[in-house]
Design a protein around this motif. Sequence first.
Motif, PDB file in Angstrom:
ATOM      1  N   LEU A 237       0.977  -1.121  -0.314  1.00 50.76           N
ATOM      2  CA  LEU A 237       0.630  -0.084  -0.087  1.00 50.76           C
ATOM      3  C   LEU A 237       0.604   1.190   0.081  1.00 50.76           C
ATOM      4  CD1 LEU A 237      -1.992  -2.145   0.545  1.00 50.76           C
ATOM      5  CD2 LEU A 237      -3.310  -0.428   2.417  1.00 50.76           C
ATOM      6  N   SER A 238       0.372   2.111  -0.784  1.00 49.63           N
ATOM      7  CA  SER A 238       0.837   3.320  -0.852  1.00 49.63           C
ATOM      8  C   SER A 238       0.908   4.830   0.529  1.00 49.63           C
ATOM      9  CB  SER A 238       0.814   4.275  -1.972  1.00 49.63           C
ATOM     10  OG  SER A 238      -0.830   4.418  -1.711  1.00 49.63           O
ATOM     11  N   ALA A 239       1.448   5.548   0.538  1.00 51.79           N
ATOM     12  CA  ALA A 239       1.019   5.667   1.795  1.00 51.79           C
ATOM     13  C   ALA A 239      -0.381   6.688   1.994  1.00 51.79           C
ATOM     14  CB  ALA A 239       1.984   7.879   2.254  1.00 51.79           C
ATOM     15  N   GLU A 240      -1.243   7.238   0.793  1.00 53.43           N
ATOM     16  CA  GLU A 240      -2.011   7.534   0.559  1.00 53.43           C
ATOM     17  C   GLU A 240      -3.066   6.277   0.865  1.00 53.43           C
ATOM     18  OE1 GLU A 240      -4.141  10.271  -2.524  1.00 53.43           O
ATOM     19  OE2 GLU A 240      -4.028   8.685  -3.386  1.00 53.43           O
ATOM     20  N   GLN A 241      -2.999   5.540   0.462  1.00 53.12           N
ATOM     21  CA  GLN A 241      -4.090   4.513   1.215  1.00 53.12           C
ATOM     22  C   GLN A 241      -3.712   3.978   2.246  1.00 53.12           C
ATOM     23  OE1 GLN A 241      -2.130   1.791  -2.310  1.00 53.12           O
ATOM     24  NE2 GLN A 241      -4.679   1.222  -2.820  1.00 53.12           N
ATOM     25  N   PHE A 242      -3.025   4.077   2.974  1.00 51.90           N
ATOM     26  CA  PHE A 242      -2.788   3.697   4.624  1.00 51.90           C
ATOM     27  C   PHE A 242      -3.066   5.055   5.046  1.00 51.90           C
ATOM     28  CE2 PHE A 242       1.092   1.019   4.243  1.00 51.90           C
ATOM     29  CZ  PHE A 242       0.604  -0.209   4.905  1.00 51.90           C
ATOM     30  N   GLU A 243      -3.494   6.910   4.171  1.00 51.50           N
ATOM     31  CA  GLU A 243      -3.604   7.557   5.233  1.00 51.50           C
ATOM     32  C   GLU A 243      -5.310   7.300   5.270  1.00 51.50           C
ATOM     33  OE1 GLU A 243      -4.113  12.232   5.029  1.00 51.50           O
ATOM     34  OE2 GLU A 243      -2.877  11.069   3.829  1.00 51.50           O
ATOM     35  N   HIS A 244      -6.160   6.755   3.995  1.00 51.04           N
ATOM     36  CA  HIS A 244      -6.551   6.580   3.953  1.00 51.04           C
ATOM     37  C   HIS A 244      -8.035   5.318   4.496  1.00 51.04           C
ATOM     38  CE1 HIS A 244      -6.355   8.488  -0.600  1.00 51.04           C
ATOM     39  NE2 HIS A 244      -6.992   9.332   0.381  1.00 51.04           N
ATOM     40  N   LEU A 245      -6.834   4.386   4.880  1.00 50.92           N
ATOM     41  CA  LEU A 245      -7.370   3.448   5.239  1.00 50.92           C
ATOM     42  C   LEU A 245      -7.168   3.794   6.569  1.00 50.92           C
ATOM     43  CD1 LEU A 245      -7.404   0.176   5.842  1.00 50.92           C
ATOM     44  CD2 LEU A 245      -5.008  -0.033   6.327  1.00 50.92           C
ATOM     45  N   LEU A 246      -6.319   4.514   7.517  1.00 51.16           N
ATOM     46  CA  LEU A 246      -6.451   4.898   9.201  1.00 51.16           C
ATOM     47  C   LEU A 246      -7.941   6.266   9.197  1.00 51.16           C
ATOM     48  CD1 LEU A 246      -4.638   5.095  11.564  1.00 51.16           C
ATOM     49  CD2 LEU A 246      -3.349   6.708  10.814  1.00 51.16           C
ATOM     50  N   VAL A 247      -7.806   6.930   8.041  1.00 51.90           N
ATOM     51  CA  VAL A 247      -8.846   7.655   8.538  1.00 51.90           C
ATOM     52  C   VAL A 247     -10.529   6.557   8.417  1.00 51.90           C
ATOM     53  CG1 VAL A 247     -11.067   9.699   7.562  1.00 51.90           C
ATOM     54  CG2 VAL A 247      -7.637   9.566   7.418  1.00 51.90           C
ATOM     55  N   MET A 248     -10.441   5.807   7.879  1.00 49.00           N
ATOM     56  CA  MET A 248     -12.191   4.777   7.660  1.00 49.00           C
ATOM     57  C   MET A 248     -12.678   4.432   8.707  1.00 49.00           C
ATOM     58  SD  MET A 248     -11.373   2.210   4.444  1.00 49.00           S
ATOM     59  CE  MET A 248     -11.815   0.920   4.904  1.00 49.00           C
ATOM     60  N   THR A 249     -11.735   4.048   9.636  1.00 52.75           N
ATOM     61  CA  THR A 249     -11.458   3.014  10.553  1.00 52.75           C
ATOM     62  C   THR A 249     -11.760   3.231  11.468  1.00 52.75           C
ATOM     63  OG1 THR A 249      -9.435   2.214  11.074  1.00 52.75           O
ATOM     64  CG2 THR A 249     -10.472   1.195   8.899  1.00 52.75           C
ATOM     65  N   PRO A 250     -12.395   2.803  12.927  1.00 51.10           N
ATOM     66  CA  PRO A 250     -12.443   3.319  14.627  1.00 51.10           C
ATOM     67  C   PRO A 250     -10.718   3.769  14.753  1.00 51.10           C
ATOM     68  CG  PRO A 250     -13.812   1.745  13.768  1.00 51.10           C
ATOM     69  CD  PRO A 250     -13.207   1.345  12.326  1.00 51.10           C
ATOM     70  N   HIS A 251      -9.377   2.919  13.956  1.00 56.04           N
ATOM     71  CA  HIS A 251      -8.815   2.643  14.994  1.00 56.04           C
ATOM     72  C   HIS A 251      -7.964   4.285  15.058  1.00 56.04           C
ATOM     73  CE1 HIS A 251      -8.774  -1.440  14.464  1.00 56.04           C
ATOM     74  NE2 HIS A 251      -8.720  -1.430  13.882  1.00 56.04           N
ATOM     75  N   LEU A 252      -8.277   5.276  13.629  1.00 57.21           N
ATOM     76  CA  LEU A 252      -7.850   6.466  14.251  1.00 57.21           C
ATOM     77  C   LEU A 252      -8.388   7.197  15.618  1.00 57.21           C
ATOM     78  CD1 LEU A 252      -5.584   8.554  12.617  1.00 57.21           C
ATOM     79  CD2 LEU A 252      -8.534   9.713  12.022  1.00 57.21           C
ATOM     80  N   TYR A 253      -9.442   7.179  15.784  1.00 62.51           N
ATOM     81  CA  TYR A 253     -10.171   8.084  17.006  1.00 62.51           C
ATOM     82  C   TYR A 253      -9.850   6.355  18.069  1.00 62.51           C
ATOM     83  CZ  TYR A 253     -11.667   9.876  12.911  1.00 62.51           C
ATOM     84  OH  TYR A 253     -12.742  10.028  11.994  1.00 62.51           O
ATOM     85  N   ARG A 254      -9.117   5.203  18.418  1.00 62.55           N
ATOM     86  CA  ARG A 254      -9.097   4.592  19.013  1.00 62.55           C
ATOM     87  C   ARG A 254      -7.263   4.699  19.866  1.00 62.55           C
ATOM     88  NH1 ARG A 254     -12.160  -0.557  17.097  1.00 62.55           N
ATOM     89  NH2 ARG A 254     -14.122  -0.138  18.017  1.00 62.55           N
ATOM     90  N   ALA A 255      -6.378   5.301  18.601  1.00 61.44           N
ATOM     91  CA  ALA A 255      -4.943   5.085  18.954  1.00 61.44           C
ATOM     92  C   ALA A 255      -4.738   6.238  20.021  1.00 61.44           C
ATOM     93  CB  ALA A 255      -4.655   5.164  17.696  1.00 61.44           C
ATOM     94  N   SER A 256      -3.309   6.284  20.077  1.00 64.43           N
ATOM     95  CA  SER A 256      -2.588   7.020  21.322  1.00 64.43           C
ATOM     96  C   SER A 256      -1.894   8.271  19.935  1.00 64.43           C
ATOM     97  CB  SER A 256      -1.381   6.295  21.870  1.00 64.43           C
ATOM     98  OG  SER A 256      -0.425   6.072  21.077  1.00 64.43           O
ATOM     99  N   ARG A 257      -1.796   8.982  20.939  1.00 64.69           N
ATOM    100  CA  ARG A 257      -0.535  10.114  19.302  1.00 64.69           C
ATOM    101  C   ARG A 257       0.420   9.759  19.077  1.00 64.69           C
ATOM    102  NH1 ARG A 257       2.793  13.677  20.310  1.00 64.69           N
ATOM    103  NH2 ARG A 257       3.262  12.940  22.284  1.00 64.69           N
ATOM    104  N   GLU A 258       0.766   9.112  19.792  1.00 62.84           N
ATOM    105  CA  GLU A 258       2.446   7.835  18.942  1.00 62.84           C
ATOM    106  C   GLU A 258       1.828   6.918  18.279  1.00 62.84           C
ATOM    107  OE1 GLU A 258       1.214   8.483  22.178  1.00 62.84           O
ATOM    108  OE2 GLU A 258       3.289   9.502  23.600  1.00 62.84           O
ATOM    109  N   GLY A 259       0.828   5.971  18.372  1.00 66.05           N
ATOM    110  CA  GLY A 259      -0.098   5.338  17.421  1.00 66.05           C
ATOM    111  C   GLY A 259       0.019   5.778  16.348  1.00 66.05           C
ATOM    112  N   ARG A 260      -0.544   7.134  15.854  1.00 65.98           N
ATOM    113  CA  ARG A 260      -0.757   7.456  14.837  1.00 65.98           C
ATOM    114  C   ARG A 260      -0.197   8.032  14.392  1.00 65.98           C
ATOM    115  NH1 ARG A 260      -5.216  10.190  18.350  1.00 65.98           N
ATOM    116  NH2 ARG A 260      -3.861  11.882  18.931  1.00 65.98           N
ATOM    117  N   GLU A 261       1.429   8.861  14.889  1.00 71.37           N
ATOM    118  CA  GLU A 261       2.603   9.420  14.395  1.00 71.37           C
ATOM    119  C   GLU A 261       3.045   7.996  13.904  1.00 71.37           C
ATOM    120  OE1 GLU A 261       4.488  11.334  17.639  1.00 71.37           O
ATOM    121  OE2 GLU A 261       3.227  12.894  17.491  1.00 71.37           O
ATOM    122  N   ARG A 262       2.811   6.776  14.401  1.00 71.39           N
ATOM    123  CA  ARG A 262       3.334   5.856  13.703  1.00 71.39           C
ATOM    124  C   ARG A 262       3.144   5.221  12.563  1.00 71.39           C
ATOM    125  NH1 ARG A 262       3.793   3.891  19.543  1.00 71.39           N
ATOM    126  NH2 ARG A 262       2.229   2.492  18.961  1.00 71.39           N
TER     127      ARG A 262
END
Length: 284
Positions: A237-262
Amino acid sequence: MPLLPLAHLLCPIDQSELQQDGNTWRCQNNHCFDIAKQGYVNLLPVQNKKSLDPGDSKEMIAARRDFLNSGVYQPIAIALANTVATLCQGRKQLGVLDAGCGEGYYLNAVSESLIQNEVALCATGLDISKWAVRSCKIRNPKLNGLVASNRQIPLPDHSQDIVLCTFGFPVFEEFKRVLKPGGHIVMADPGPEHLIELRSQIYDTVRRNPPADISAALGEGWQLSDSINVQFTSAPLSAEQFEHLLVMTPHLYRASREGRERAAKLQNIAISGDVLIRVISNSH
């Protein structure tokens, strides 16, 4: 064969039948619901909303649309379409409800498969998010679109042959109410290895939970009639696909700031798909 429009709806306020009058659906008590310019109807009363804009946001839906359009989850769509086609083999007229349709990717795949088999199909996408239903109608304007809740589906009793619930929130009593005798609930839920590469970056401890419990749906003539594991590895996956994947799932809102940065640094990595499709059938 063409996709068919909805002929019957229920008023979300008094559960009486709605009749279409031009661009409005109206019940005998004169409750009116206008058809939006995008072609969907909002049947979520203000008193049933827990927020001003319930469900997935415009940004989440846009990210999901772009990610799904890239084809990463195509194996899931194909498996769902094949499952429904097998269940409905030989049928010439069908009602299919996607309860929690998101932006319509899976419902559209199922519908295209059924239409190829010469089925006269009334396919309806229902979601609590107006942005989801709008996107569903943009994907395929012939799909019916309802803004409503799975807790109060504005469709008549015994009107559907299939209820899809893909990565959604099932309300089994309502699903059973709208299904015809011999109907089927088709669910798709993440398995323990689903998106493990992404989750390993987001969380310090990764939980490999089993798929959602369906015991509340079983009994009284309902049984688990099929179970299909869909497992695949994507292309990197490209960086853009990973960004879309993160935004479309609940994981973005459950993750810590450090987790989102990784997670924001992920690119050129394949992901694992692990999805369980289950069919719950009414033997009556």
